[in-house]
Design a protein around this motif. Sequence first.
Motif, PDB file in Angstrom:
ATOM      1  N   HIS A  60       0.914  -1.441  -0.009  1.00 13.60           N
ATOM      2  CA  HIS A  60       0.041   0.048   0.130  1.00 13.60           C
ATOM      3  C   HIS A  60       0.666   1.286   0.095  1.00 13.60           C
ATOM      4  CE1 HIS A  60      -3.070   2.754   0.774  1.00 13.60           C
ATOM      5  NE2 HIS A  60      -2.827   3.145   1.904  1.00 13.60           N
ATOM      6  N   ALA A  61       1.893   1.281   0.823  1.00 11.52           N
ATOM      7  CA  ALA A  61       2.857   2.636   0.811  1.00 11.52           C
ATOM      8  C   ALA A  61       3.524   2.827  -0.469  1.00 11.52           C
ATOM      9  CB  ALA A  61       3.988   2.298   2.189  1.00 11.52           C
ATOM     10  N   ALA A  62       4.000   1.552  -1.150  1.00  4.77           N
ATOM     11  CA  ALA A  62       4.546   1.725  -2.474  1.00  4.77           C
ATOM     12  C   ALA A  62       3.533   2.123  -3.377  1.00  4.77           C
ATOM     13  CB  ALA A  62       4.798   0.243  -2.832  1.00  4.77           C
ATOM     14  N   ALA A  91      11.202   8.669  -5.018  1.00  3.06           N
ATOM     15  CA  ALA A  91       9.906   8.322  -4.820  1.00  3.06           C
ATOM     16  C   ALA A  91       9.461   6.945  -5.521  1.00  3.06           C
ATOM     17  CB  ALA A  91       8.820   9.329  -4.950  1.00  3.06           C
ATOM     18  N   ILE A  92       9.811   6.857  -6.751  1.00  5.79           N
ATOM     19  CA  ILE A  92       9.342   5.848  -7.509  1.00  5.79           C
ATOM     20  C   ILE A  92      10.508   4.504  -6.902  1.00  5.79           C
ATOM     21  CG2 ILE A  92       9.585   4.593  -9.784  1.00  5.79           C
ATOM     22  CD1 ILE A  92       8.747   7.364 -10.794  1.00  5.79           C
ATOM     23  N   MET A  93      11.608   4.886  -6.640  1.00  2.00           N
ATOM     24  CA  MET A  93      12.588   3.654  -6.356  1.00  2.00           C
ATOM     25  C   MET A  93      12.090   3.211  -5.227  1.00  2.00           C
ATOM     26  SD  MET A  93      13.992   3.021  -9.143  1.00  2.00           S
ATOM     27  CE  MET A  93      14.271   1.343  -8.386  1.00  2.00           C
ATOM     28  N   LEU A  94      11.896   4.109  -4.160  1.00  6.83           N
ATOM     29  CA  LEU A  94      11.447   3.620  -2.789  1.00  6.83           C
ATOM     30  C   LEU A  94      10.180   2.694  -2.944  1.00  6.83           C
ATOM     31  CD1 LEU A  94      12.061   3.367   0.348  1.00  6.83           C
ATOM     32  CD2 LEU A  94      10.625   5.385   0.586  1.00  6.83           C
ATOM     33  N   GLY A  95       9.394   3.192  -3.723  1.00 12.73           N
ATOM     34  CA  GLY A  95       7.937   2.288  -3.947  1.00 12.73           C
ATOM     35  C   GLY A  95       8.349   1.004  -4.371  1.00 12.73           C
ATOM     36  N   ASP A  96       9.190   1.008  -5.453  1.00 11.97           N
ATOM     37  CA  ASP A  96       9.627  -0.419  -6.013  1.00 11.97           C
ATOM     38  C   ASP A  96      10.269  -1.377  -5.022  1.00 11.97           C
ATOM     39  OD1 ASP A  96       8.612   0.197  -8.416  1.00 11.97           O
ATOM     40  OD2 ASP A  96      10.670   0.897  -9.550  1.00 11.97           O
ATOM     41  N   ILE A  97      11.100  -0.769  -4.079  1.00  5.48           N
ATOM     42  CA  ILE A  97      11.864  -1.680  -3.130  1.00  5.48           C
ATOM     43  C   ILE A  97      10.727  -1.894  -2.046  1.00  5.48           C
ATOM     44  CG2 ILE A  97      13.444  -1.587  -1.045  1.00  5.48           C
ATOM     45  CD1 ILE A  97      14.965   0.942  -3.105  1.00  5.48           C
ATOM     46  N   LEU A  98       9.705  -1.166  -1.458  1.00  9.26           N
ATOM     47  CA  LEU A  98       8.843  -1.641  -0.659  1.00  9.26           C
ATOM     48  C   LEU A  98       7.906  -2.769  -1.503  1.00  9.26           C
ATOM     49  CD1 LEU A  98       7.487   1.486   0.844  1.00  9.26           C
ATOM     50  CD2 LEU A  98       9.013  -0.128   1.768  1.00  9.26           C
ATOM     51  N   GLN A 151     -10.964  -1.437  -8.539  1.00 14.96           N
ATOM     52  CA  GLN A 151      -9.558  -1.873  -8.801  1.00 14.96           C
ATOM     53  C   GLN A 151      -8.450  -1.014  -8.088  1.00 14.96           C
ATOM     54  OE1 GLN A 151      -9.749  -1.461 -13.144  1.00 14.96           O
ATOM     55  NE2 GLN A 151      -9.429  -3.643 -13.148  1.00 14.96           N
ATOM     56  N   LYS A 152      -8.555   0.160  -8.049  1.00 12.44           N
ATOM     57  CA  LYS A 152      -7.637   1.066  -7.804  1.00 12.44           C
ATOM     58  C   LYS A 152      -7.724   1.049  -6.068  1.00 12.44           C
ATOM     59  CE  LYS A 152      -8.291   5.477  -7.155  1.00 12.44           C
ATOM     60  NZ  LYS A 152      -8.382   7.179  -7.164  1.00 12.44           N
ATOM     61  N   THR A 153      -8.656   0.825  -5.262  1.00 16.97           N
ATOM     62  CA  THR A 153      -8.525   0.994  -3.906  1.00 16.97           C
ATOM     63  C   THR A 153      -9.204  -0.285  -3.051  1.00 16.97           C
ATOM     64  OG1 THR A 153      -8.849   3.285  -4.167  1.00 16.97           O
ATOM     65  CG2 THR A 153      -9.310   2.439  -1.767  1.00 16.97           C
ATOM     66  N   ALA A 154     -10.248  -0.791  -3.752  1.00 16.40           N
ATOM     67  CA  ALA A 154     -10.979  -1.723  -3.017  1.00 16.40           C
ATOM     68  C   ALA A 154     -10.212  -3.160  -2.986  1.00 16.40           C
ATOM     69  CB  ALA A 154     -12.566  -1.943  -3.197  1.00 16.40           C
ATOM     70  N   SER A 155      -9.753  -3.439  -4.211  1.00 18.60           N
ATOM     71  CA  SER A 155      -8.926  -4.917  -4.447  1.00 18.60           C
ATOM     72  C   SER A 155      -7.962  -5.059  -3.499  1.00 18.60           C
ATOM     73  CB  SER A 155      -8.418  -4.790  -5.740  1.00 18.60           C
ATOM     74  OG  SER A 155      -7.332  -3.806  -5.862  1.00 18.60           O
ATOM     75  N   LEU A 156      -7.188  -4.264  -3.132  1.00 26.29           N
ATOM     76  CA  LEU A 156      -6.268  -4.588  -1.737  1.00 26.29           C
ATOM     77  C   LEU A 156      -7.028  -4.802  -0.602  1.00 26.29           C
ATOM     78  CD1 LEU A 156      -3.272  -5.237  -1.562  1.00 26.29           C
ATOM     79  CD2 LEU A 156      -2.992  -2.785  -0.761  1.00 26.29           C
ATOM     80  N   MET A 157      -8.091  -3.901  -0.361  1.00 30.03           N
ATOM     81  CA  MET A 157      -8.763  -4.286   1.167  1.00 30.03           C
ATOM     82  C   MET A 157      -9.501  -5.642   1.052  1.00 30.03           C
ATOM     83  SD  MET A 157     -10.046  -0.705   2.496  1.00 30.03           S
ATOM     84  CE  MET A 157      -9.410   0.792   2.482  1.00 30.03           C
ATOM     85  N   GLU A 158      -9.952  -5.853  -0.140  1.00 36.78           N
ATOM     86  CA  GLU A 158     -10.615  -7.290  -0.311  1.00 36.78           C
ATOM     87  C   GLU A 158      -9.688  -8.246  -0.100  1.00 36.78           C
ATOM     88  OE1 GLU A 158     -13.497  -8.387  -3.981  1.00 36.78           O
ATOM     89  OE2 GLU A 158     -11.542  -8.194  -4.722  1.00 36.78           O
ATOM     90  N   ALA A 159      -8.470  -8.348  -0.721  1.00 38.81           N
ATOM     91  CA  ALA A 159      -7.615  -9.274  -0.678  1.00 38.81           C
ATOM     92  C   ALA A 159      -7.091  -9.346   0.828  1.00 38.81           C
ATOM     93  CB  ALA A 159      -6.548  -8.978  -1.505  1.00 38.81           C
ATOM     94  N   ALA A 160      -6.829  -8.099   1.237  1.00 47.31           N
ATOM     95  CA  ALA A 160      -6.547  -8.247   2.678  1.00 47.31           C
ATOM     96  C   ALA A 160      -7.264  -9.211   3.595  1.00 47.31           C
ATOM     97  CB  ALA A 160      -6.247  -6.874   3.284  1.00 47.31           C
ATOM     98  N   ALA A 161      -8.569  -8.816   3.407  1.00 50.30           N
ATOM     99  CA  ALA A 161      -9.653  -9.548   4.429  1.00 50.30           C
ATOM    100  C   ALA A 161      -9.603 -11.052   4.015  1.00 50.30           C
ATOM    101  CB  ALA A 161     -11.145  -8.765   4.169  1.00 50.30           C
ATOM    102  N   GLY A 162      -9.528 -11.344   2.560  1.00 47.36           N
ATOM    103  CA  GLY A 162      -9.528 -12.451   2.227  1.00 47.36           C
ATOM    104  C   GLY A 162      -8.443 -13.252   2.578  1.00 47.36           C
ATOM    105  N   ALA A 163      -7.228 -12.765   2.431  1.00 44.68           N
ATOM    106  CA  ALA A 163      -5.959 -13.350   2.893  1.00 44.68           C
ATOM    107  C   ALA A 163      -6.106 -13.695   4.648  1.00 44.68           C
ATOM    108  CB  ALA A 163      -4.782 -12.661   2.699  1.00 44.68           C
TER     109      ALA A 163
END
Length: 298
Positions: A60-62, A91-98, A151-163
């Motif tokens: 998410h931070a990335a 900023a892009i590279m820190l994102g890629d590293i995270l 896609q942009k926001t809910a997919s990661l929350m959906e996956a977080a809850a599913g995982a």
Amino acid sequence: MLSAVERKIEQFISDLNDKEVTALYAKLPHGKRLRAKLILKIAGNTLSVVKTAAIVEMIHAASLLHDDVIDDAYTRRNKPSLNALYGNKTAIMLGDILYSKGFLELNNISPEVAKIVSNAVVQLSLGELKDVSLSKAFHLDKEIYLHMIYQKTASLMEAAAGAAALLAGKDKRAYMTYGRNLGIAFQMIDDILDITMDAQTLGKPALHDFEEGKTTLPYIYLYEAMKEDERVKLQSLHRKKLSDEEAEWIKVKMQEYGIIQKSFLEAKVLVEEAITLMNERGESALSGIAMAMIERDF
Ligand code: FPP
Ligand code: MG
């Protein structure tokens, strides 16, 4: 037990053995850690759960590091964004590293968890690209907007809850619906706040979305409600730097047509559905998280 997640992220970062990355990460505001909270509330705090929460927060931070470059945003959470402080490349590279360290660690959880989270990152990226391309023109299709924010926001929350449900041996479907509804409502509310809040409270410039070309839900509803001459004026203001009077005109029209209320109600319906699902399962902490999202001032 959010502090265990913070420590795990710090440990993942220190594994990289790179002083610059450690120093840059220390500059990032942590935010609400909403996704980690969901994971811990669903699945407790075993090592795999804490690791999964840390990985999801790193992803998410990335995504926000990249998003601030894409959106030309110079503030985040009332602080200068990392791109404002150190430039886009850093900023892009820190994102890629995270992001890539998160993916490396994901291999140590389970194939099912890895699949659900990595699929969400594909969706996240597709959603961000769609957000960018939709911003090039004045668009008024609510279904397209809803799919993009899913896609942009809910997919990661959906996956977080599913995982988390997978890790806890709970019914994945109900928790994923909870995460999805919360995510869509969260983005709708974020889009509303861009209009209703002043820059100070928002931690970023107000009405920035429309200036950037984003026709979010309130703008779609406003256009639908307006008379022809007002529609022409609204469209003429799209994707341009707004004067104080123009910004005020938009805000006044939003109030006049009850658009903020209407958009908020739409988010509220989704949150209420999520609350019901969790109440049925005796998950009062999760209902509480959902409730807190709609119990604020607009
Ligand atoms: C914020 O939207 C943006 C997102 C929630 C997703 C961003 C996704 C990417 C940049 C894809 C790349 C992903 C990775 C993991 C590197 P917003 O601009 O509407 O919200 P804001 O008001 O918080 O800026
Ligand atoms: Mg943004």
